[in-house]
Design a protein around this motif. Structure first.
Motif, PDB file in Angstrom:
ATOM      1  N   UNK A 146      -1.487   9.238   4.474  1.00  0.00           N
ATOM      2  CA  UNK A 146      -2.879   9.959   4.101  1.00  0.00           C
ATOM      3  C   UNK A 146      -2.558  11.534   4.609  1.00  0.00           C
ATOM      4  N   UNK A 147      -1.407  11.963   4.977  1.00  0.00           N
ATOM      5  CA  UNK A 147      -1.237  13.228   5.544  1.00  0.00           C
ATOM      6  C   UNK A 147      -0.239  14.023   4.755  1.00  0.00           C
ATOM      7  N   UNK A 148      -0.205  15.232   4.965  1.00  0.00           N
ATOM      8  CA  UNK A 148       0.879  16.241   4.367  1.00  0.00           C
ATOM      9  C   UNK A 148       1.565  16.962   5.287  1.00  0.00           C
ATOM     10  N   UNK A 149       2.741  17.259   4.848  1.00  0.00           N
ATOM     11  CA  UNK A 149       3.745  17.994   5.577  1.00  0.00           C
ATOM     12  C   UNK A 149       4.536  18.920   5.047  1.00  0.00           C
ATOM     13  N   UNK A 150       4.635  20.180   5.539  1.00  0.00           N
ATOM     14  CA  UNK A 150       5.244  21.309   4.841  1.00  0.00           C
ATOM     15  C   UNK A 150       6.693  21.534   5.195  1.00  0.00           C
ATOM     16  N   UNK A 151       7.194  21.450   4.350  1.00  0.00           N
ATOM     17  CA  UNK A 151       9.006  21.742   4.202  1.00  0.00           C
ATOM     18  C   UNK A 151       9.492  23.061   3.964  1.00  0.00           C
ATOM     19  N   UNK A 152       9.810  23.759   4.694  1.00  0.00           N
ATOM     20  CA  UNK A 152      10.468  25.000   4.268  1.00  0.00           C
ATOM     21  C   UNK A 152      11.636  25.227   3.489  1.00  0.00           C
ATOM     22  N   UNK A 208      -0.500   7.279   0.484  1.00  0.00           N
ATOM     23  CA  UNK A 208      -0.403   5.753   0.764  1.00  0.00           C
ATOM     24  C   UNK A 208      -0.953   5.416   2.007  1.00  0.00           C
ATOM     25  N   UNK A 209      -0.795   4.162   2.405  1.00  0.00           N
ATOM     26  CA  UNK A 209      -1.498   3.467   3.728  1.00  0.00           C
ATOM     27  C   UNK A 209      -0.390   3.275   4.612  1.00  0.00           C
ATOM     28  N   UNK A 210       0.776   3.845   4.418  1.00  0.00           N
ATOM     29  CA  UNK A 210       1.836   3.359   5.384  1.00  0.00           C
ATOM     30  C   UNK A 210       2.656   4.749   5.590  1.00  0.00           C
ATOM     31  N   UNK A 219       0.900  -1.042   0.000  1.00  0.00           N
ATOM     32  CA  UNK A 219       0.147   0.034  -0.028  1.00  0.00           C
ATOM     33  C   UNK A 219       0.822   1.223  -0.151  1.00  0.00           C
ATOM     34  N   UNK A 220       2.072   1.257  -0.238  1.00  0.00           N
ATOM     35  CA  UNK A 220       2.808   2.623  -0.288  1.00  0.00           C
ATOM     36  C   UNK A 220       2.544   2.941  -1.693  1.00  0.00           C
ATOM     37  N   UNK A 221       2.477   4.261  -1.543  1.00  0.00           N
ATOM     38  CA  UNK A 221       2.443   5.094  -2.856  1.00  0.00           C
ATOM     39  C   UNK A 221       3.468   6.325  -2.711  1.00  0.00           C
ATOM     40  N   UNK A 222       3.930   6.576  -3.848  1.00  0.00           N
ATOM     41  CA  UNK A 222       5.149   7.816  -3.897  1.00  0.00           C
ATOM     42  C   UNK A 222       4.413   8.987  -3.495  1.00  0.00           C
ATOM     43  N   UNK A 223       5.410   9.911  -2.748  1.00  0.00           N
ATOM     44  CA  UNK A 223       4.887  11.327  -2.496  1.00  0.00           C
ATOM     45  C   UNK A 223       4.429  12.227  -3.728  1.00  0.00           C
ATOM     46  N   UNK A 224       3.551  12.942  -3.427  1.00  0.00           N
ATOM     47  CA  UNK A 224       3.437  14.066  -4.428  1.00  0.00           C
ATOM     48  C   UNK A 224       3.922  15.334  -3.942  1.00  0.00           C
ATOM     49  N   UNK A 225       4.091  16.266  -4.482  1.00  0.00           N
ATOM     50  CA  UNK A 225       4.586  17.727  -3.790  1.00  0.00           C
ATOM     51  C   UNK A 225       3.995  18.838  -4.720  1.00  0.00           C
TER      52      UNK A 225
END
Length: 229
Positions: free
Chosen positions: A204-210, A165-167, A134-140
Motif C-alpha cells: 500500500x505504499x510507494x517508493x521513489x527510485x532515483x 497489494x496486501x503484502x 493478495x499480491x498485486x503487481x507494482x505500478x510505476x
C-alpha cells in the motif's frame, strides 16, 4: 510459432531469496503442486514487446523458477550455437510469479543462427515457492526533477514504484535500449542496465527510485518487476 506447456513439481520451500514475503521453513512441502505454464511469442503486436516469455502461475502459492532455454528454428530443431539469456533474470531465479498471476520475461539471442530463432524449449531447473495471497503487481510513474509526471523514461529523474497489494515485496528496475531490426524481424534488447538495486516496497505504499542522470538518455524503456535477493 507459440510454445506453451505446463510443469508440475512438488517443491521444497526455501527461506532465502524472497525479500519482504513470508516464506515457510526449509524442507516443508508445498500444500499443493506448483502449476507453471510458459508461452513464447517471437513477434508481438503493434506497441508490444517482442521475444517475450509469459510465465503463468495457476497455483495458490507464489513461485520463483530458475529456467533454462534452447533456441529452436521454424521447424522446431535446436540451434545449438545460439545462446539464450533473459532481461529480468528468470534464468537466474530472479523473477517472482505471484499466486494465480501472469508475469513475463524478455529473451535475448546471440550467436550463429540467432536470426533464425522462432521458438524456445523451456526447462524448469528448480522452483522455490511460498504462501501468497493478495499480491498485486507494482505500478510505476516517471517523475522529473521537479516531481512532475513525465511520459518517457529518458525524461525521468525518479521512478515512483507503488505496491497496491496486501503484502510487502522487493522489486528491481532495468533500463532497456532496443535494437532497430529490419521489417518482419523481432526487436531485441540491445542493452540492459540495472537502475538502483533491489528495493523493498511496503504494501500500500510507494517508493521513489532515483535514475542517475548519466543513464537516462540511453533508455527506450524502463521496466519494474517483483524479484528476489
Amino acid at each position: 510459432m507459440r510454445m506453451s506447456w505446463t510443469v508440475f513439481a512438488a517443491l521444497l520451500l526455501l527461506t532465502s531469496g524472497c525479500a519482504g514475503l513470508d516464506l515457510q521453513k526449509p524442507g516443508e512441502q508445498a500444500s499443493e503442486d506448483t502449476d507453471l505454464a510458459f508461452d513464447y511469442v517471437a513477434v508481438g503486436g503493434t506497441g508490444t514487446i517482442d521475444q517475450t516469455l509469459t510465465i503463468t502461475n495457476s497455483s495458490d502459492e507464489a513461485a520463483v523458477p530458475t529456467l533454462s532455454f534452447v533456441a529452436l528454428d521454424s521447424s522446431g530443431r535446436p540451434l545449438p550455437r545460439v545462446e539464450v539469456s533473459t532481461v529480468y533474470g528468470s534464468d537466474s531465479g530472479l523473477v517472482v510469479a505471484p499466486a494465480d498471476y501472469e508475469v513475463f520475461d524478455i529473451l535475448r539471442f546471440e550467436g550463429a543462427g540467432a536470426d533464425r530463432v522462432e521458438d524456445v524449449d523451456v526447462t524448469v531447473e528448480s522452483v522455490d515457492s511460498f504462501p501468497d495471497a493478495g499480491t498485486v503487481y507494482p505500478t510505476i510513474d516517471y517523475l522529473s526533477s521537479s516531481g512532475r509526471s513525465v511520459p518517457y523514461p529518458s525524461q525521468a529523474a525518479t521512478v515512483r514504484v507503488k505496491n497496491p497489494g496486501a503484502h510487502d515485496y522487493a522489486v528491481r528496475l532495468v533500463g532497456i535500449a532496443w535494437n532497430r531490426p529490419a521489417p518482419g524481424h523481432s526487436q531485441q534488447a540491445q542493452s540492459v542496465t540495472p537502475v538502483g538495486s533491489l528495493v523493498k516496497v511496503p504494501a500500500g505504499r510507494s517508493v521513489d527510485v532515483p535514475v542517475p542522470a548519466h543513464l537516462r538518455a540511453g533508455f527506450d524503456s524502463l521496466k519494474c518487476y517483483i524479484s528476489t535477493n
